[in-house]
Design a protein around this motif. Sequence first.
Motif, short mmCIF file in Angstrom:
data_model
loop_
_atom_site.label_atom_id
_atom_site.label_comp_id
_atom_site.label_asym_id
_atom_site.label_seq_id
_atom_site.Cartn_x
_atom_site.Cartn_y
_atom_site.Cartn_z
N MET B 1 37.73 15.88 12.34
CA MET B 1 37.58 16.32 13.76
C MET B 1 38.23 17.61 13.71
N ARG B 2 37.44 18.21 14.83
CA ARG B 2 37.75 19.80 14.87
C ARG B 2 38.66 20.01 16.26
N TYR B 3 39.99 20.22 16.43
CA TYR B 3 40.73 20.38 17.65
C TYR B 3 40.94 22.01 17.76
N LEU B 4 40.78 22.46 19.04
CA LEU B 4 41.12 23.81 19.28
C LEU B 4 41.75 23.88 20.53
N ARG B 5 42.16 25.12 20.99
CA ARG B 5 42.94 25.53 22.08
C ARG B 5 41.96 26.70 22.63
N PHE B 6 41.93 26.66 23.72
CA PHE B 6 41.07 28.16 24.47
C PHE B 6 41.31 28.04 26.16
N ILE B 7 40.83 29.25 26.32
CA ILE B 7 41.11 29.55 27.95
C ILE B 7 39.81 29.12 28.76
N ASP B 8 40.34 27.95 29.45
CA ASP B 8 39.35 27.23 30.37
C ASP B 8 39.80 27.43 31.79
N ASN B 9 38.84 28.22 32.38
CA ASN B 9 39.36 28.55 33.90
C ASN B 9 40.57 29.14 33.98
N GLY B 10 40.96 30.01 32.96
CA GLY B 10 42.12 30.89 33.21
C GLY B 10 43.26 30.43 32.67
N ARG B 11 43.28 29.05 32.05
CA ARG B 11 44.66 28.47 31.64
C ARG B 11 44.29 27.87 30.28
N PRO B 12 45.23 27.62 29.33
CA PRO B 12 45.28 27.18 28.00
C PRO B 12 44.84 25.71 28.09
N SER B 13 43.88 25.17 27.32
CA SER B 13 43.40 23.97 27.52
C SER B 13 43.17 23.39 26.09
N LEU B 14 43.02 22.04 25.71
CA LEU B 14 42.85 21.54 24.59
C LEU B 14 41.11 21.16 24.59
N GLY B 15 40.61 21.15 23.26
CA GLY B 15 39.03 20.84 23.06
C GLY B 15 39.10 20.32 21.77
N LEU B 16 37.80 19.47 21.57
CA LEU B 16 37.39 18.93 20.65
C LEU B 16 36.02 19.55 20.20
N LEU B 17 35.86 19.88 19.06
CA LEU B 17 34.38 20.53 18.64
C LEU B 17 33.46 19.63 18.45
N ALA B 43 30.35 29.29 21.99
CA ALA B 43 29.89 30.83 22.08
C ALA B 43 30.54 31.28 23.44
N GLY B 44 31.12 32.54 23.11
CA GLY B 44 31.97 33.10 24.26
C GLY B 44 33.14 32.51 24.79
N ALA B 45 33.65 31.40 24.09
CA ALA B 45 34.90 30.84 24.66
C ALA B 45 35.99 31.67 24.00
N GLN B 46 37.03 31.90 24.71
CA GLN B 46 38.32 32.68 24.10
C GLN B 46 39.12 31.74 23.61
N LEU B 47 38.95 31.81 22.10
CA LEU B 47 40.20 30.55 21.41
C LEU B 47 41.62 31.11 21.20
N LEU B 48 42.49 30.25 21.34
CA LEU B 48 43.57 30.46 21.08
C LEU B 48 44.24 29.84 19.75
N PRO B 49 45.76 30.41 19.41
CA PRO B 49 46.09 29.58 18.08
C PRO B 49 46.02 28.14 18.56
N PRO B 50 45.40 27.31 17.43
CA PRO B 50 44.91 26.04 17.74
C PRO B 50 46.38 25.11 17.94
N VAL B 51 47.56 25.63 17.76
CA VAL B 51 48.90 24.68 17.82
C VAL B 51 49.81 25.93 18.17
#
Lengths: 259, 259
Positions: B1-17, B43-51
């Motif tokens: 499984m691939r977990y990431l963090r990204f900016i969702d509606n202006g705030r850091p959120s957790l996601g599963l790819l 595509a187009g998501a702003q990724l953050l350091p995943p942890v």
Amino acid sequence: MRYLRFIDNGRPSLGLLQGDTIEVLDGGLFDAHRATGRRVPLAGAQLLPPVVPGTFYAAGVNYHRHLEAVSARKGVPFRLPDMNHIGYRANSALVGHDAPIVIPRDSCGRLQFEGELVVVIGKGGRHIAASDALSHVFGYTIGNDVSERQWQNADRTLWRAKNADTFKPMGPWIETDVDLDAMHTTVRLNGQEVSRFKTREMVFGIEDTIAEISRYITLSPGDMIWMGTDEPTLDMVATDQVEVEIDGIGVLTNRLVAE
Amino acid sequence: MRYLRFIDNGRPSLGLLQGDTIEVLDGGLFDAHRATGRRVPLAGAQLLPPVVPGTFYAAGVNYHRHLEAVSARKGVPFRLPDMNHIGYRANSALVGHDAPIVIPRDSCGRLQFEGELVVVIGKGGRHIAASDALSHVFGYTIGNDVSERQWQNADRTLWRAKNADTFKPMGPWIETDVDLDAMHTTVRLNGQEVSRFKTREMVFGIEDTIAEISRYITLSPGDMIWMGTDEPTLDMVATDQVEVEIDGIGVLTNRLVAE
């Protein structure tokens, strides 16, 4: 004002110290927080490190006598460094006032104290001017940069020498109002004074250090800088009690136990 | 499984790819979290350091050719270290996939890449046996231990040489299922392959490193260990694009810009 963190009903909570009483706050130190109206006595409260930083800076050898002693130990001529070569310490090593300092099983059995002023950043920033640096400070607390010298001399880095579990006692609280010029740092071992120096007689001061770090790195609220110690730093063994006092802040007390 | 963090509606959120789609999760990676049912395109998501770790470990010189090169640079005879001398890096330097690496104004203008496997701890502990160490790993991601060599050679510590803002790109995500023995680490500069080595041919392996750290320090969920790099590590200048690929994880891409 004196802010602290403590265990309240089994979980970490923020508090404001009023005399001998903790006013329990809701929220984080750098988030919105408000008084709950609840009060608990300081006596008997289990104190935690008053802040857990995003980044934990340590200014390293930053007092004249300590620099001379380190030069002598390494057999190199004494000279003032050109800049404050910043180091890092690990959050994993932080413990609060009154927590035991645990001597690792396979260490030499002796640890040394280093009593230090801790600067807690309140307002972040990049390229902060030295003249503006103190306005970025939230407050001050006390740290004991406990060190295992055999590992410090033998290892390529300071990782276990300065960052084994419990090697970074800090507290008891953050004091926001201090008189930097009047402060002395005093270390007592089993009640006897063993070290005393003027806290502000640093080679690189608080203002210059904040300016220098922020030339390369964005400082954030809650980041902290341990400002170094002066000589002597002496051995401590199991059952010793060590106290670091800084005028106007308080006394950080910890006892050594064997793993 | 691939977990990431990204900016969702202006705030850091957790996601599963899931393929090219991010399934948005509510909660933290190591807290209870659950699917929100919402999906956004990768595509187009702003990724953050995943942890963002509690403590950020770096295993330092941990590949044979890199050890030889460092010995040659320092003019000392090559010999294998007796143990993995752990270092620290700063959370303040972390940026995600596709974020710019900013070359500081007063640096020499050249930075070097170091492509590294990053081990993310899932289950904490103290005195973890090497034979049990991999069961404490949550997953793996990719790091680029960007370094300014003039500062690295001149300074007493690595603080600005390896921890200036943006010097620690990491991502794009944490992969929980990998084949460690089959992995290669490949670095490309402006699309040209410039370095390739077997990821697992380390001097001190993942298992031994976890065992060694936890002999002195309690590991916690979210702590991470950057496992070092092999030669060559080459200069990068403004406008260069650097990619670090590790088989089975993905590609970490960043572009250099001048401050």
